[in-house]
Design a protein around this motif. Sequence first.
Motif, short mmCIF file in Angstrom:
data_model
loop_
_atom_site.label_atom_id
_atom_site.label_comp_id
_atom_site.label_asym_id
_atom_site.label_seq_id
_atom_site.Cartn_x
_atom_site.Cartn_y
_atom_site.Cartn_z
N TYR A 1 0.84 -1.21 0.00
CA TYR A 1 0.00 0.00 0.00
C TYR A 1 0.87 1.26 0.00
N LEU A 2 1.88 1.26 0.90
CA LEU A 2 2.74 2.44 0.99
C LEU A 2 3.57 2.62 -0.27
N ARG A 3 4.00 1.50 -0.85
CA ARG A 3 4.78 1.62 -2.08
C ARG A 3 3.95 2.20 -3.23
N SER A 4 2.68 1.87 -3.24
CA SER A 4 1.83 2.46 -4.28
C SER A 4 1.76 3.97 -4.11
N MET A 5 1.72 4.43 -2.86
CA MET A 5 1.72 5.87 -2.62
C MET A 5 3.08 6.48 -3.01
N MET A 6 4.14 5.70 -2.71
CA MET A 6 5.47 6.20 -3.07
C MET A 6 5.62 6.27 -4.58
N ARG A 7 5.00 5.32 -5.28
CA ARG A 7 5.07 5.38 -6.74
C ARG A 7 4.32 6.61 -7.28
N VAL A 8 3.21 6.91 -6.63
CA VAL A 8 2.48 8.13 -7.03
C VAL A 8 3.36 9.36 -6.83
#
Length: 604
Positions: free
Chosen positions: A74-81
């Motif tokens: 989940y956090l990595r998806s935000m980091m990708r954003v």
Amino acid sequence: MTSFFDSLMRRASRWYRRSSIQVVISLSFTLVAVIGMLLLGGALLVRFSWTTDALLAEDSRRVLDQVNLNLDSYLRSMMRVSDTMYYRVIKNADLAEDSLDAGMNLLYETNRGTLVSIAVFSQDGSLVCATPLSSLKRGVFPEQQEWFASATEKIENLHFSTPHVQNLFEDPDYIYRWVVSLSRQVELTRAGSIESGVLLVDMSFGGIEQICKDVDLGGNGYLYLIDGNGEIIYHPRQQLIYASLLEENNWIAAGYEDGSHREKFGGETRQVTVKTVGYTGWKLVGVTPADSLASNHIQLRLFGIFVLLFFIFFLVFVNLAVSERIAVPIKALEHSVKELEAGSEQVNIAIGGPYEVQHLGNSIRSMVATMRQLMDDAVRQEKSKRKSELDVLQSQINPHFLYNTLDSIVWMIENERYADAIVMVTSLARLFRISLSRGRNLITVSEELEHARHYLTIQKMRFKNKFTTEIRAEPEALSCETVKLVVQPIVENAIYHGMEYADGDGEILIHAYREGDDLLIDVSDNGPGMPQETVDRLLQEKTGPSNPSKRGSGIGLRNVHQRIRLTYGEPYGLEIQSEPDEGTTVRIRLPWRPAAGAGEEERG
């Protein structure tokens, strides 16, 4: 304590002595087996408890690993954003000529399920661009926000904030959402110049909450999420904690290393498992209260107790069967020995069971056979000894009577008193005929009194009728048995000691009668009598001179007394009653026994 232990040991010893071998073997085997099973069960229970705790800790660790993976994804998806916004939108735009809106809106629409807002701020906190809301509230200063300061201080890192209500933008719907802010310092290009700024990506806290709240740690276990300083990011009872209605050990948990820990909090022992969430510094904390652990232990204990009781029941059954197989031959052997102790002559010694018991039975059987042989030999020897003793005692009777009688017969013949000589010879013949009794030691009372009558006939003629005699007997007494020649020595003693100085007024009375189960024969005279000390001395074994021919030695009375006791035992024999100048009564006490078996007993 020592006295109690000693008392307990004495009671156990008494119980051991009173209990049968089967009970002792059964209880001993069962007790040893149960103690062994309890020790083994206790060790296994402790081992299982440790293993269970380790398994629970491992399960918690696995659950936390899975939550960490989900949360990391989940956090990595935000980091990708954040990375896409920075490297593909901001880096490729000059704010003097280009707008960030298109790229920002595209990212937002692509990830709107997890995003709340995206915003870019300049170094002084001015809003450069934002979506979906683009108007800051009045009185809001982004540069004073904690996420802004962290981004400017940690230039190379991403910063994740704790959950908070996003209140930067004017929302016409007045909807304020809980978010976790991801902020980072960025370089903004404006007219070819580079300036610092801050990129803010607000993630919906609901995504993190959804990942954490569905975690199952079993029983009353739960999971919460804290940042590196111990600030709570997620907790299933977060509202109660914020309202100060509930406390959590989050500040202490922040210092725990990854792994399982035991802690005591709020008066309760619990197992805490910690997992650090990658590069964020957040920590997942799984809590399993002691009652959940105890419930697992209780179930394990109940299962162990059930298994233990089953095996105890099985062991008791097996021990009873085994002990019975061992004890039954021993009990049979014991019963045979008891019969032998009771005097039974025909005892079949039981032989069976294990080799040792069979060997013991054979040994007892051999011992019994040897003992019977020895007893038979002893009986034969005792009978022979008794006969010899009786013969010796009989031979000790004063032979002077015979010499004196023969002298009297010779004197009568010389003085031509032939009639008196015939009477005396006839009485003497009958006297000796009864004395011989065909070798029998036991004769009837009738024969014994007849023997005494002939003896008195001879003595009255010798003493020229200095005394009178009377013989009385109950009819039933005449057919009873008696040891032969027991009355004559007493009568002889009465004549020589009681009638010697009589001058025609002497009296001798013989009376045979029954008293209970005894036969009594009293020989009484009216002679001078004796003092009590003389009476006490007469029947003693070793009193007076040893010469049996000496008058007054009492050898005749003692011989009669000993012969009766040798034949019938201790309760029987002579009793003497005498007083000076009052006369003497010698009582013969015999068992009341018909004389029919007298001959067989003697021959046996």
